[in-house]
Design an enzyme around this catalytic site. Structure first.
Site, short mmCIF file in Angstrom:
data_model
loop_
_atom_site.label_atom_id
_atom_site.label_comp_id
_atom_site.label_asym_id
_atom_site.label_seq_id
_atom_site.Cartn_x
_atom_site.Cartn_y
_atom_site.Cartn_z
N SER A 168 -1.85 -14.48 3.52
CA SER A 168 -2.92 -14.13 2.95
C SER A 168 -2.63 -14.55 1.51
O SER A 168 -1.73 -14.66 0.87
CB SER A 168 -2.82 -12.50 2.96
OG SER A 168 -3.66 -11.86 2.13
N ASN A 169 -3.88 -14.68 0.90
CA ASN A 169 -3.97 -15.18 -0.82
C ASN A 169 -3.26 -16.54 -1.02
O ASN A 169 -3.10 -16.86 -1.87
CB ASN A 169 -3.26 -14.38 -1.57
CG ASN A 169 -3.95 -12.69 -1.45
OD1 ASN A 169 -4.97 -12.64 -1.96
ND2 ASN A 169 -3.33 -11.69 -1.06
N PHE A 194 -12.09 -7.21 0.83
CA PHE A 194 -13.22 -6.74 -0.04
C PHE A 194 -14.52 -7.06 0.51
O PHE A 194 -15.31 -7.51 -0.50
CB PHE A 194 -12.72 -7.19 -1.38
CG PHE A 194 -11.58 -7.04 -2.33
CD1 PHE A 194 -11.12 -5.62 -1.93
CD2 PHE A 194 -11.13 -7.41 -3.25
CE1 PHE A 194 -9.87 -5.27 -2.56
CE2 PHE A 194 -10.00 -7.01 -4.10
CZ PHE A 194 -9.47 -5.90 -3.55
N PRO A 195 -14.83 -6.86 1.44
CA PRO A 195 -16.18 -7.43 2.11
C PRO A 195 -17.28 -6.30 1.48
O PRO A 195 -18.51 -7.14 1.72
CB PRO A 195 -16.02 -6.93 3.50
CG PRO A 195 -14.95 -5.82 3.77
CD PRO A 195 -14.06 -6.03 2.74
N TYR A 231 0.82 -1.27 0.14
CA TYR A 231 0.06 -0.20 0.00
C TYR A 231 0.73 1.34 -0.11
O TYR A 231 1.34 1.84 0.81
CB TYR A 231 -0.98 -0.07 1.22
CG TYR A 231 -1.88 -1.14 1.33
CD1 TYR A 231 -1.96 -2.13 0.37
CD2 TYR A 231 -2.26 -1.56 2.66
CE1 TYR A 231 -2.79 -3.28 0.46
CE2 TYR A 231 -3.23 -2.56 2.82
CZ TYR A 231 -3.34 -3.51 1.74
OH TYR A 231 -4.16 -4.66 1.90
N SER A 256 -15.91 -3.85 -3.64
CA SER A 256 -15.64 -2.64 -4.42
C SER A 256 -16.79 -1.79 -4.43
O SER A 256 -17.13 -1.12 -5.48
CB SER A 256 -15.05 -2.87 -5.93
OG SER A 256 -13.78 -3.77 -5.55
#
Length: 312
Positions: A156-157, A205-206, A58, A209
């Site tokens: 994560s992922n 992404f709860p 980020y 978008s």
């Protein structure tokens, strides 16, 4: 705001957190203002949100720097803030991922400097690489946990197979992955594994978008070049079905005297497979609105109704 325990660790965080990819994430969004980003962090902390989810990716460390600057302010107590950060992208070649023990040790030290702290509450391997055995990667994080540099180990992922490999010694405390009312693959096998092994789960992404906020209509058109124009969720009959279903949520939201966004966040907060939820925000007022989700107490009937509406 009630706290939840992260895996088998001694970390306790607010069940409603803040995703900070729009705080300093200049490589992800255009037009961001760092001062607004810092105010987003302040607003979260002032509203009882203690879990701040960030990453090197980020802003290539800028998000971590801004969080670190805010936490130096006299108003805030570092001990009451739960910082979750992630690494895997190789600085200078961010398309390359690295999970090697040496990389992870250096990544933790670099993050500690940017965050201006001497420990990180939750540290995730952000993405899997292609070469490092996952149990070796997590073992390096476990050593850092024992040394007091981090307090909880996350991935994560990762695919379920990679999570199982990573957790061979039982060191994984938390998994972060995509999950929402629109993307429910985790319900098939992942959730049962995590429950069995006392591993927490945080979805990213709860709000999908913005699709789950009620702000779109079937007539909404996305310009060529807009990232949503190439997302299947925003195209054709699937987009129309999603919008129509979200419109049904407006009735339930009205019945609960809340907004669609708050209703959806309340659904995650009630979901037994979800430990914490981390909606992002580009403006402080969005944080304030999201924080009100903890005051929405869904009935079992409304929870089940929402669950069934999105099984398509």
């Amino acid at each position: 705001m009630s706290d939840v325990r992260i895996g088998k660790s001694q970390v306790y965080a607010s069940a409603l957190g803040l995703g900070t990819n729009a705080v300093g994430g200049h490589n992800l969004f255009t037009g961001l203002d760092d001062e607004v980003g810092k105010e987003i962090i302040r607003t979260a902390l002032r509203n009882g949100i203690t879990l701040l989810d960030t990453a090197y990716a980020y802003g290539l460390g800028r998000s971590e720097e801004l969080i670190g600057e805010v936490l130096q302010e006299a108003e805030f107590d570092r001990a009451r803030v739960i910082i979750a950060t992630k690494a895997a992208h190789v600085p200078g070649n961010e398309g390359q991922k690295d999970n090697s023990p040496e990389f992870l040790r250096n990544a933790v030290e670099d993050a500690l400097q940017r965050l201006q702290t001497d420990y990180i509450d939750i540290f995730y391997i952000h993405f899997p690489d292609q070469q490092t055995p996952k149990n070796e990667a997590v073992a390096a994080l476990h050593e850092l946990k024992e040394a007091g540099k981090i307090r909880a180990v996350g991935v994560s992922n990762f695919s379920l197979a990679q999570i199982k490999e990573a957790n061979a010694e039982g060191y994984v405390d938390i998994v972060e992955d995509q999950y929402s009312l629109l993307h429910r693959e985790a319900e098939q096998e992942l959730f049962s594994y995590l429950k069995k092994h006392h591993i927490s789960f945080v979805p990213y992404f709860p709000l999908a978008s913005g699709l789950l906020t009620g702000k779109y209509s079937e007539e909404t058109v996305f310009a060529k070049g807009d990232i949503r124009s190439s997302n299947p969720d925003f195209q054709g009959e699937r987009f129309k079905k999603i919008v129509a279903t979200v419109n049904e949520l407006k009735v339930i939201a009205h019945r609960n005297d809340t907004t669609v966004s708050q209703l959806v966040l309340a659904w995650y907060l009630k979901n037994p497979s979800v430990t914490a939820v981390i909606p992002g925000a580009k403006r402080p007022e969005q944080v304030e609105n999201n924080a009100k989700a903890v005051d929405v107490h869904l009935s079992n009937e409304d929870y089940q109704l929402i669950d069934e509406l999105f099984r398509f």
